[in-house]
Design an enzyme around this catalytic site. Structure first.
Site, short mmCIF file in Angstrom:
data_model
loop_
_atom_site.label_atom_id
_atom_site.label_comp_id
_atom_site.label_asym_id
_atom_site.label_seq_id
_atom_site.Cartn_x
_atom_site.Cartn_y
_atom_site.Cartn_z
N CYS A 153 -2.41 9.05 2.61
CA CYS A 153 -2.04 8.56 1.27
C CYS A 153 -3.09 8.97 0.26
CB CYS A 153 -1.90 7.05 1.31
SG CYS A 153 -3.30 6.26 2.10
N GLU B 138 0.89 -1.18 0.00
CA GLU B 138 0.00 0.00 0.00
C GLU B 138 0.91 1.21 0.00
OE1 GLU B 138 -3.06 -0.13 -0.48
OE2 GLU B 138 -3.74 -2.09 0.18
P1 NAD Z 1 8.43 4.51 4.74
O1 NAD Z 1 8.47 3.72 3.48
O2 NAD Z 1 9.57 5.38 5.07
O3 NAD Z 1 8.27 3.51 6.00
C1 NAD Z 1 7.18 2.63 6.14
C2 NAD Z 1 7.57 1.51 7.09
O4 NAD Z 1 8.60 0.72 6.50
C3 NAD Z 1 8.12 1.97 8.43
O5 NAD Z 1 7.60 1.15 9.45
C4 NAD Z 1 9.63 1.77 8.27
O6 NAD Z 1 10.31 1.58 9.48
C5 NAD Z 1 9.66 0.52 7.43
N1 NAD Z 1 10.88 0.32 6.65
C6 NAD Z 1 11.75 1.25 6.17
N2 NAD Z 1 12.74 0.65 5.46
C7 NAD Z 1 12.49 -0.67 5.49
C8 NAD Z 1 13.13 -1.81 4.92
N3 NAD Z 1 14.24 -1.71 4.18
N4 NAD Z 1 12.59 -3.02 5.13
C9 NAD Z 1 11.45 -3.16 5.87
N5 NAD Z 1 10.80 -2.11 6.43
C10 NAD Z 1 11.30 -0.89 6.24
O7 NAD Z 1 7.08 5.31 4.69
P2 NAD Z 1 6.53 6.38 5.74
O8 NAD Z 1 7.28 7.64 5.62
O9 NAD Z 1 6.43 5.75 7.08
O10 NAD Z 1 5.04 6.58 5.20
C11 NAD Z 1 4.66 7.50 4.25
C12 NAD Z 1 4.26 6.83 2.97
O11 NAD Z 1 3.26 5.83 3.22
C13 NAD Z 1 3.63 7.78 1.98
O12 NAD Z 1 4.17 7.56 0.70
C14 NAD Z 1 2.15 7.40 2.00
O13 NAD Z 1 1.44 7.72 0.83
C15 NAD Z 1 2.23 5.94 2.24
N6 NAD Z 1 0.97 5.40 2.76
C16 NAD Z 1 0.21 4.64 1.94
C17 NAD Z 1 -1.01 4.16 2.38
C18 NAD Z 1 -1.89 3.33 1.49
O14 NAD Z 1 -2.85 2.75 1.98
N7 NAD Z 1 -1.63 3.24 0.19
C19 NAD Z 1 -1.44 4.44 3.68
C20 NAD Z 1 -0.63 5.22 4.49
C21 NAD Z 1 0.58 5.70 4.03
#
Ligand code: NAD
Length: 545
Positions: free
Chosen positions: A280, A246
């Site tokens: 998002c 997502e």
């Molecule tokens: P992010 O990708 O930085 O982090 C998301 C999660 O992934 C965190 O828990 C982080 O610790 C973990 N993570 C980071 N690197 C990793 C790796 N190499 N392996 C495994 N896990 C890892 O995103 P963010 O800044 O927390 O969130 C913002 C983004 O999320 C925006 O782009 C937003 O649009 C998206 N989002 C999408 C939805 C949806 O339903 N489509 C909902 C909410 C947020």
């Protein structure tokens, strides 16, 4: 609550510390889970899975309904924690996280059994041969949930409930920005009486998430950025672990001249500024028909001017702090870019000066955070060739562009690598549906905006770079099970015509099968019967010497 200044240097290496983004004050701290511990957690989860998957739907429902009671008994406490850790307004935490997840919980508790009931499959002419098929759903095993920080309560909790109802066990790695909410989720399941280790929480940043992926759970539900989604998909591929992604959005709102402009303006303001624009499915691009652009922009600016910004823990605040310095930097960069490209900042366009000093923490966390409040910002004169109209901003900005015709509106809306949600505003529902079906997005609303993630009954997910797979709804539940096909031959008396040995009679039968049986028509297939009898006789007679 301790302030940043009290942290001892040795603690910082092993502790994950959570700060209130509005004040810089520490909300709490938790020990980071090491990669070895993460592996042990997944192993324990798999052991519990073998017991949990045999529980009845009635028992799963009872426990999920008890978890609802635990939440209901502490709505304000949970909302305060969400507001403190994420910066969002207290009221919004209730409206946008707690209420929707409570609804999702009751829905899947009450309906998962029906949705996962074994079902007969129509198999066409094979039924004439006495065959039946049904589908049986098995849980996948251990589900690893890696969410973002922006809906830190409802997203992981909702996904966990769906996974548990389907018979899986769960390991959640909350965002490093919202670890205390992650622990709260674990506490809720534990208080409700779920078996130990059915839901486990591991704490840490990206490396802990990576360790969870590496520990090879049976499914990964990831919510976050496109960049991390790609990394997770690549790492998961090593173990062939299936992944639901997502990801981000750049969601368009299309307003036609026949729309109710007063309503559209209110929706645009909420859709763009809710959660300080960090949803998002935030409205990130507004396309308005040229003839009403001025009027709509004026209404939006007026409504924006009325919004109170401040600490999310206050009940009269509509816009809280942003989550992090990294996020607010992107917003500043995008707004500057709009300015440089000649777009007009109608209102906002800077960090909120009122908060610059009063919320500064004694010793700011890494990154030098002094003020994470960004003014709600309305920008007119935007065009798709401006960089911030293509990249996800994820902040309280509302860029407005114009269009002349329906075709142009669709083209502009689809001119994006993302495709999460969109909305179409018009009084003409035929036109609304026509346009909606041409938009490349996983969810499209007509005269509504942003909120459908809150309807747990409906599928959620993106087209294009906004994701793979679905959460919520029947489609989301299906991601959490593996279908098994059970096929029965109810009149197992004769060999099948396609068995060995192959002979010239067999080959002629196969030719006729292809021309008649494979047409799906009973009438055409009657022409096959004489050849079929020849072939069966041949098989019954056995090999000729
Ligand atoms: P992010 O990708 O930085 O982090 C998301 C999660 O992934 C965190 O828990 C982080 O610790 C973990 N993570 C980071 N690197 C990793 C790796 N190499 N392996 C495994 N896990 C890892 O995103 P963010 O800044 O927390 O969130 C913002 C983004 O999320 C925006 O782009 C937003 O649009 C998206 N989002 C999408 C939805 C949806 O339903 N489509 C909902 C909410 C947020």
């Amino acid at each position: 609550m301790k302030t940043v200044a009290t942290i001892a240097p040795t603690e910082q290496e092993t502790d994950l510390i959570s700060y209130n983004p509005a004040t810089g004050v520490e909300v709490g701290r938790v020990k980071k889970t090491t990669p070895d511990e993460v592996h042990a957690v997944v192993t324990r989860s798999r052991e519990v899975f073998h017991r949990w998957k045999t529980t009845s739907f009635a028992e799963r429902k009872r426990l999920v309904m008890l978890a609802r009671e635990v939440i209901l008994a502490d709505i304000d406490g949970i909302a305060k924690l969400i507001a403190a850790e994420s910066g969002k307004p207290f009221g919004e935490a209730i409206a946008m996280e707690i209420a929707p997840v409570l609804d999702l919980m009751q829905y899947f508790a009450r309906n998962a059994e029906k949705m996962l009931r074994p079902a007969k499959i129509g198999i066409g002419l094979y039924a004439l041969l006495g065959r039946t098929s049904k589908i049986v759903y098995h849980p996948v095993g251990v589900v690893g949930i890696i969410p973002a920080w922006n809906y830190p309560f409802s997203i992981p909790l909702g996904e966990a409930v769906m996974a548990l109802m389907a018979g899986n066990t769960v390991v959640i790695k909350p965002s490093e920005l919202t670890p205390m909410i992650g622990l709260k989720i674990g506490e809720i399941f534990s208080k409700a009486g779920f078996p130990a280790d059915a839901v486990q929480i591991v704490s840490g940043a990206g490396e802990t998430g990576a360790a969870l992926v590496e520990a090879a759970p049976d499914k990964i539900m990831f919510t976050g950025s496109v960049a991390t989604g790609k990394k997770i998909a690549a790492a998961a591929a090593k173990n062939l672990t299936p992944v639901v992604l997502e990801l981000g959005g750049k969601d368009p709102m299309i307003v036609f001249e026949d729309a109710n402009l007063e309503l559209a303006a209110g929706a645009a303001v909420w859709g763009a500024f809710c959660n300080a624009g960090q949803s998002c499915s935030s409205v990130e691009r507004l396309y308005v028909q040229e003839s009403v652009a001025e009027e709509l922009t004026r209404k939006i600016v007026e409504k924006t001017r009325e919004l109170k910004q401040g600490s999310g823990e206050r009940e009269d605040v509509s816009i809280g702090a942003m989550s992090s310095e990294r996020q607010i930097n992107i917003v500043e960069d995008h707004v500057n870019d709009f300015r440089d490209c000649g777009a007009k900042i109608e209102i906002g366009g800077a960090r909120s000066p009122a908060f610059r000093r009063q919320n500064a923490c004694e010793e700011p966390p890494e990154g030098g955070t002094q003020n994470l409040f960004y003014e709600p910002t309305v920008i007119s004169g935007a065009t798709n060739d401006m960089r911030p109209m293509q990249e996800e901003t994820f902040g309280p900005t509302l860029p407005i562009a114009t269009f002349k015709t329906e075709e142009e509106a669709i083209r502009l809306a689809n001119d994006s690598e993302f495709g999460l949600t969109a909305s179409v505003w018009t009084r003409d529902y035929t036109k609304g549906r026509r346009v909606a079906e041409q938009i490349e997005a996983g969810s499209v609303c007509i005269n509504e905006v942003l909120y459908t993630h809150g309807i747990g009954q409906t599928p959620w997910g993106g087209f294009k770079n906004s994701g793979r797979g679905r959460t919520h709804g029947r489609e989301g539940l299906m991601e959490l099970v593996q279908p098994q096909h059970i096929h029965v031959n109810r009149i197992a008396l004769l060999p099948d015509a396609w068995w060995m040995p192959y002979t010239p009679t067999a080959v002629e039968t196969f030719r006729k099968l292809a021309r008649t049986f494979a047409s799906g028509s009973v009438i055409r297939t009657t022409a096959l019967l004489p050849q079929l009898l020849l072939r069966i006789k041949e098989l019954l007679r056995g090999p000729r010497r």
